[in-house]
Design an enzyme around this catalytic site. Sequence first.
Site, PDB file in Angstrom:
ATOM      1  N   GLU A 119     -33.576 -46.525 -17.004  1.00 38.72           N
ATOM      2  CA  GLU A 119     -32.897 -45.785 -15.952  1.00 38.72           C
ATOM      3  C   GLU A 119     -33.378 -46.162 -14.558  1.00 38.72           C
ATOM      4  OE1 GLU A 119     -30.153 -43.239 -14.293  1.00 38.72           O
ATOM      5  OE2 GLU A 119     -30.342 -43.936 -16.370  1.00 38.72           O
ATOM      6  N   ARG A 157     -34.814 -74.103  -4.796  1.00 38.52           N
ATOM      7  CA  ARG A 157     -34.055 -75.300  -4.403  1.00 38.52           C
ATOM      8  C   ARG A 157     -34.235 -75.635  -2.921  1.00 38.52           C
ATOM      9  NH1 ARG A 157     -29.086 -74.896  -2.299  1.00 38.52           N
ATOM     10  NH2 ARG A 157     -28.244 -76.557  -3.598  1.00 38.52           N
ATOM     11  N   ASP A 172     -25.215 -76.513   2.682  1.00 36.85           N
ATOM     12  CA  ASP A 172     -24.636 -75.580   1.715  1.00 36.85           C
ATOM     13  C   ASP A 172     -23.886 -74.463   2.420  1.00 36.85           C
ATOM     14  OD1 ASP A 172     -25.486 -76.802  -0.575  1.00 36.85           O
ATOM     15  OD2 ASP A 172     -27.325 -75.636  -0.745  1.00 36.85           O
TER      16      ASP A 172
END
Length: 248
Positions: A119, A157, A172
Site C-alpha cells: 500500500e 546513458r 535526444d
Amino acid sequence: MRVDVLTLFPEMFDGVFSSSILGKARDKGLVSLNAINFRQYAGNKHGTVDDTPYGGGGGMVLKPEPIFTAVEDLLANRSDQESAPRIILMCPQGETFTQKKAEELSKEEHLIFICGHYEGYDERIRQHLVTDELSIGDYVLTGGELPAMVVVDSVVRLLPGVLGNETSAVTDSFSTGLLEYPHYTRPPEFRGMKVPDVLLSGHHANIEAWRRQQSLLRTLERRPELLEEAELTDKEREWLRKLQSDKS
C-alpha cells in the site's frame, strides 16, 4: 557512478542490468549496478518487511526498520571524501521524472533507489531518509521496480563514454527542451517515399537549419506546452506564431 536498488525482487533487474547499454556500461566499468533484497535487513526470523497501517485501512505498509538499516549498511564504508548519495523513493506522489532531472542525477557519484510494494511506505522513510521522490507518470504500478529501471536507464546513458556517439544524448528529445527532429537512413527512396533533398545535399548548415525547424514543428504539433520554456530566438517565435495563426 554507483547505483544501488533496494527491492524485494532483485531478480527483476538481472536482464535489465546485464543487457544493451546498461550491460555494456557496467562491463566497461563506467557504472556499478546492484539490486539488493532489503528483506535480508528485516531483523526477524520471518523476514517481515510490512505491517498493517495504524488507524486501519486496506493494504500493508512497508516498515521503516529494513529500509533504514539497508541504507545505513550501504553507507557504512563510505569515506569522508565521498559525497553523500541521492536516496530516491520511487513513488506515485513524487516529482514527475523528466530529462532535466535525469541530467541532474547523472552528475552524482552514488544513487540509491528504494522500490516499494504493497500500500505504501511508513512516512518516516519519506520524511527522514530520502532526498528525492520520483514518479514516472500519473498512474499506479504494482511496485517501484519498473519505474526504477526507467530512471536508471535514462540516467546511465548520459554518463560520459556510455553511448557510442557522444552527441546522441545531446540531441535526444527533451534534451534541448524540444522534441527531436525526424531521422532517415538508406535507401534514399523506398516504395516511392523519398528522403528530404536537404539531407542528401551535404550542406551542413542547411541540414542543421532544417533539423531545427523540424524539431520546432514537431514540438508545436505534438507537445506545444514545451515551447513555453524552450530557448527560442525571436525569429523562431515569430515563425511559430505565423504557423499557429495560419492554422486558426
